[in-house]
Design a protein around this motif. Structure first.
Motif, PDB file in Angstrom:
ATOM      1  N   TYR A   1       0.696  -1.168   0.136  1.00 12.25           N
ATOM      2  CA  TYR A   1      -0.045   0.145   0.223  1.00 12.25           C
ATOM      3  C   TYR A   1       0.774   1.088   0.072  1.00 12.25           C
ATOM      4  O   TYR A   1       0.306   2.382  -0.166  1.00 12.25           O
ATOM      5  CB  TYR A   1      -0.906   0.040   0.938  1.00 12.25           C
TER       6      TYR A   1
ATOM      7  N   LYS B   1       0.746   3.232  -3.585  1.00 11.55           N
ATOM      8  CA  LYS B   1      -0.494   3.758  -4.182  1.00 11.55           C
ATOM      9  C   LYS B   1      -0.171   4.838  -5.186  1.00 11.55           C
ATOM     10  O   LYS B   1      -0.994   4.842  -6.096  1.00 11.55           O
ATOM     11  CB  LYS B   1      -1.672   3.962  -3.142  1.00 11.55           C
TER      12      LYS B   1
ATOM     13  N   ALA C   1      -4.198   0.272  -7.076  1.00 11.44           N
ATOM     14  CA  ALA C   1      -4.547  -0.797  -6.874  1.00 11.44           C
ATOM     15  C   ALA C   1      -3.584  -1.726  -6.031  1.00 11.44           C
ATOM     16  O   ALA C   1      -3.900  -2.820  -5.557  1.00 11.44           O
ATOM     17  CB  ALA C   1      -4.873  -1.781  -8.090  1.00 11.44           C
TER      18      ALA C   1
ATOM     19  N   GLN D   1      -2.850  -1.081  -3.184  1.00 11.72           N
ATOM     20  CA  GLN D   1      -3.429  -1.059  -1.881  1.00 11.72           C
ATOM     21  C   GLN D   1      -4.295  -2.280  -1.576  1.00 11.72           C
ATOM     22  O   GLN D   1      -4.358  -2.710  -0.351  1.00 11.72           O
ATOM     23  CB  GLN D   1      -4.233  -0.030  -1.807  1.00 11.72           C
ATOM     24  N   PHE D   2      -5.022  -2.976  -2.468  1.00  9.68           N
ATOM     25  CA  PHE D   2      -5.430  -4.214  -2.274  1.00  9.68           C
ATOM     26  C   PHE D   2      -4.841  -5.305  -1.916  1.00  9.68           C
ATOM     27  O   PHE D   2      -5.336  -6.172  -1.055  1.00  9.68           O
ATOM     28  CB  PHE D   2      -6.611  -4.708  -3.470  1.00  9.68           C
TER      29      PHE D   2
ATOM     30  N   VAL E   1      -7.411  -3.981   3.213  1.00  9.80           N
ATOM     31  CA  VAL E   1      -8.568  -3.497   2.879  1.00  9.80           C
ATOM     32  C   VAL E   1      -9.570  -3.233   3.970  1.00  9.80           C
ATOM     33  O   VAL E   1      -9.794  -4.035   4.868  1.00  9.80           O
ATOM     34  CB  VAL E   1      -9.659  -4.076   1.567  1.00  9.80           C
TER      35      VAL E   1
ATOM     36  N   GLY F   1     -11.949  -5.415   5.404  1.00 12.84           N
ATOM     37  CA  GLY F   1     -11.979  -6.705   4.412  1.00 12.84           C
ATOM     38  C   GLY F   1     -11.364  -8.080   5.014  1.00 12.84           C
ATOM     39  O   GLY F   1     -11.940  -8.479   6.127  1.00 12.84           O
TER      40      GLY F   1
ATOM     41  N   THR G   1     -13.139   2.268  -1.617  1.00 12.41           N
ATOM     42  CA  THR G   1     -12.544   0.991  -2.413  1.00 12.41           C
ATOM     43  C   THR G   1     -13.147   0.965  -3.599  1.00 12.41           C
ATOM     44  O   THR G   1     -12.492   0.519  -4.603  1.00 12.41           O
ATOM     45  CB  THR G   1     -12.804  -0.312  -1.420  1.00 12.41           C
TER      46      THR G   1
ATOM     47  N   ALA H   1     -11.381   1.036  -7.294  1.00 16.81           N
ATOM     48  CA  ALA H   1     -11.599  -0.109  -8.286  1.00 16.81           C
ATOM     49  C   ALA H   1     -12.111   0.445  -9.498  1.00 16.81           C
ATOM     50  O   ALA H   1     -11.789  -0.118 -10.663  1.00 16.81           O
ATOM     51  CB  ALA H   1     -12.581  -1.015  -7.710  1.00 16.81           C
TER      52      ALA H   1
ATOM     53  N   TYR I   1     -10.308  -5.824  -7.620  1.00 13.91           N
ATOM     54  CA  TYR I   1     -11.611  -5.542  -6.650  1.00 13.91           C
ATOM     55  C   TYR I   1     -12.747  -6.557  -6.657  1.00 13.91           C
ATOM     56  O   TYR I   1     -13.160  -7.058  -5.649  1.00 13.91           O
ATOM     57  CB  TYR I   1     -11.975  -3.957  -6.794  1.00 13.91           C
TER      58      TYR I   1
ATOM     59  N   PHE J   1     -11.544  -9.626  -5.115  1.00 10.52           N
ATOM     60  CA  PHE J   1     -11.212  -9.651  -3.584  1.00 10.52           C
ATOM     61  C   PHE J   1     -12.800  -9.637  -3.063  1.00 10.52           C
ATOM     62  O   PHE J   1     -12.964 -10.295  -1.877  1.00 10.52           O
ATOM     63  CB  PHE J   1     -10.808  -8.256  -3.453  1.00 10.52           C
ATOM     64  N   LYS J   2     -13.672  -8.869  -3.595  1.00  5.75           N
ATOM     65  CA  LYS J   2     -14.848  -8.918  -3.038  1.00  5.75           C
ATOM     66  C   LYS J   2     -15.831 -10.034  -3.241  1.00  5.75           C
ATOM     67  O   LYS J   2     -16.441 -10.735  -2.251  1.00  5.75           O
ATOM     68  CB  LYS J   2     -15.708  -7.685  -3.938  1.00  5.75           C
TER      69      LYS J   2
END
Length: 369
Positions: free
Chosen positions: A109, A112, A117, A119-120, A124, A127, A328, A332, A342, A345-346
């Motif tokens: 992160y 950035k 991206a 950072q993901f 998160v 998260g 977030t 994305a 994203y 991840f989601k």
């Protein structure tokens, strides 16, 4: 001597010489064209964003380097440099990208500004936790996305450890409502820093080695760092009154090893396998260490140093969560790659949460009955 006897004697003599060579310090003589080929040795530099041998963060790359040196029998020797010894703490990404060093150990992160991206791949807000994050990376498609993201920077990433759920941080003012976040100068990187900014605070990115002085002198009003184990080592309890939880901003903070792609491609297959195995071992070892040490350190902070450990108010946590989701989603939307990361991840978060409702979370509830 007859011809057959002569050949037999020569054969026995050669065998004896070979056996003698095996028991000595020198290799046995080889026939012309069949001499021992010495395998190439590699010498790498590994730069980190942490003080040399700092507990957890700093010892992980040292442990990794030692494993590689031993498993490769010295064919790949890695020397670790702490923050500022070869390059500044927050310049290790570029140092490896350009070949100043072959490897780094840091947090994604921090980059950035180069690619939002990234950072993901550290944390998160609200998260994945450490266990879930590692599962997404290694079995949920996250690592393939990470490699694709870093390839244009001439880097190959590896998961490099996890601190687990962090603390919310050290504060020199009580946080009793959202109003208390306004005007707050706080060291908090990544997506969490952007969330604080949206709620009226001022995020500041300060290297770990400068945190105590920044907090003590009033340059910042608050700081998150890691958790009791590292925070006590920095003496942060001497510079702030209140220690808040939970670490909404970094629920499963994952560190990274990066390798210069050109250097990686030069390695033979067996050394690549050793590096990959050693990163995985270091990754798990760090989480084990933090889980054990944080517990002991928190007891010391409370019982020996009188630290006030406080929970952030529920309404503050709820507002932080709402803003975090907005932040977030905006990251994305910056480009197609960020969107793909994203969405992966989601999707994984939603699936693993459903399972953990009847496993991890249900078990914790039962254990507290």
């Amino acid at each position: 001597m007859k011809r057959r006897q002569m050949l037999t004697a020569l054969g026995v003599g050669a065998a004896g010489a070979m056996l003698a060579g095996c028991n000595g310090s020198e290799p046995a003589p080889q026939a012309a064209g069949q001499g021992t080929v010495e395998k190439k040795k590699y010498r790498w530099k590994l730069v980190t964003s942490w003080p040399k041998n700092f507990p957890g963060l700093g010892t992980a790359p040292e442990r990794f380097a030692e494993m590689v040196n031993q498993m490769s029998d010295g064919r790949l020797e890695i020397k670790v440099y702490g923050a500022g010894e070869l390059v500044p703490a927050l310049e290790v990404f570029d140092a490896v990208r350009t070949g100043t060093a072959e490897m780094s150990h840091s947090g994604a992160y921090y980059w950035k500004g180069k690619e939002p991206a990234t950072q993901f791949f550290t944390a998160v807000p609200y998260g994945l936790n450490a266990q879930e994050m590692s599962s997404w990376l290694h079995y949920g498609g996250g690592m393939e996305l990470w490699e694709k993201l870093y390839e244009p920077f001439n880097l190959k990433p590896f998961a490099g450890g996890s601190t687990g759920v962090q603390m919310a941080g050290w504060f020199n003012r009580k946080i009793e409502s959202l109003e208390d976040l306004k005007g707050l100068n706080m060291r908090i990187p990544g997506l969490g820093g952007e969330v604080l900014k949206r709620l009226g605070g001022s995020p500041v990115n300060v290297p770990g080695g400068e945190l105590f002085t920044a907090l003590q002198t009033g340059r910042i009003d608050a700081t998150e760092w890691v958790g009791p184990y590292n925070d006590m080592a920095f003496g942060l309890y001497k510079a702030a009154k209140y220690y808040y939880y939970p670490g909404w901003h970094e629920p499963g903070s994952t560190l990274e090893f990066t390798v210069n792609l050109d250097a990686w491609k030069e390695l033979p297959a067996d050394l690549k396998a050793i590096v990959q195995t050693a990163t995985q071992a270091a990754h798990q070892s760090m989480l084990d260490e933090y889980t054990a040490r944080n517990n002991m350190a928190l007891n010391q902070l409370i019982n020996d140093h009188g630290v006030q450990v406080l929970k952030l108010p529920d309404d503050v946590l709820k507002s932080l969560q709402e803003v975090a989701e907005q932040v977030t989603q905006e990251v994305a939307a910056t480009n197609d790659q960020a969107k793909a990361i994203y969405e992966s991840f989601k999707r994984f978060t939603e699936q693993v949460t459903e399972y953990h409702k009847v496993s991890e979370m249900a078990y914790y509830d039962a254990r507290l009955l």
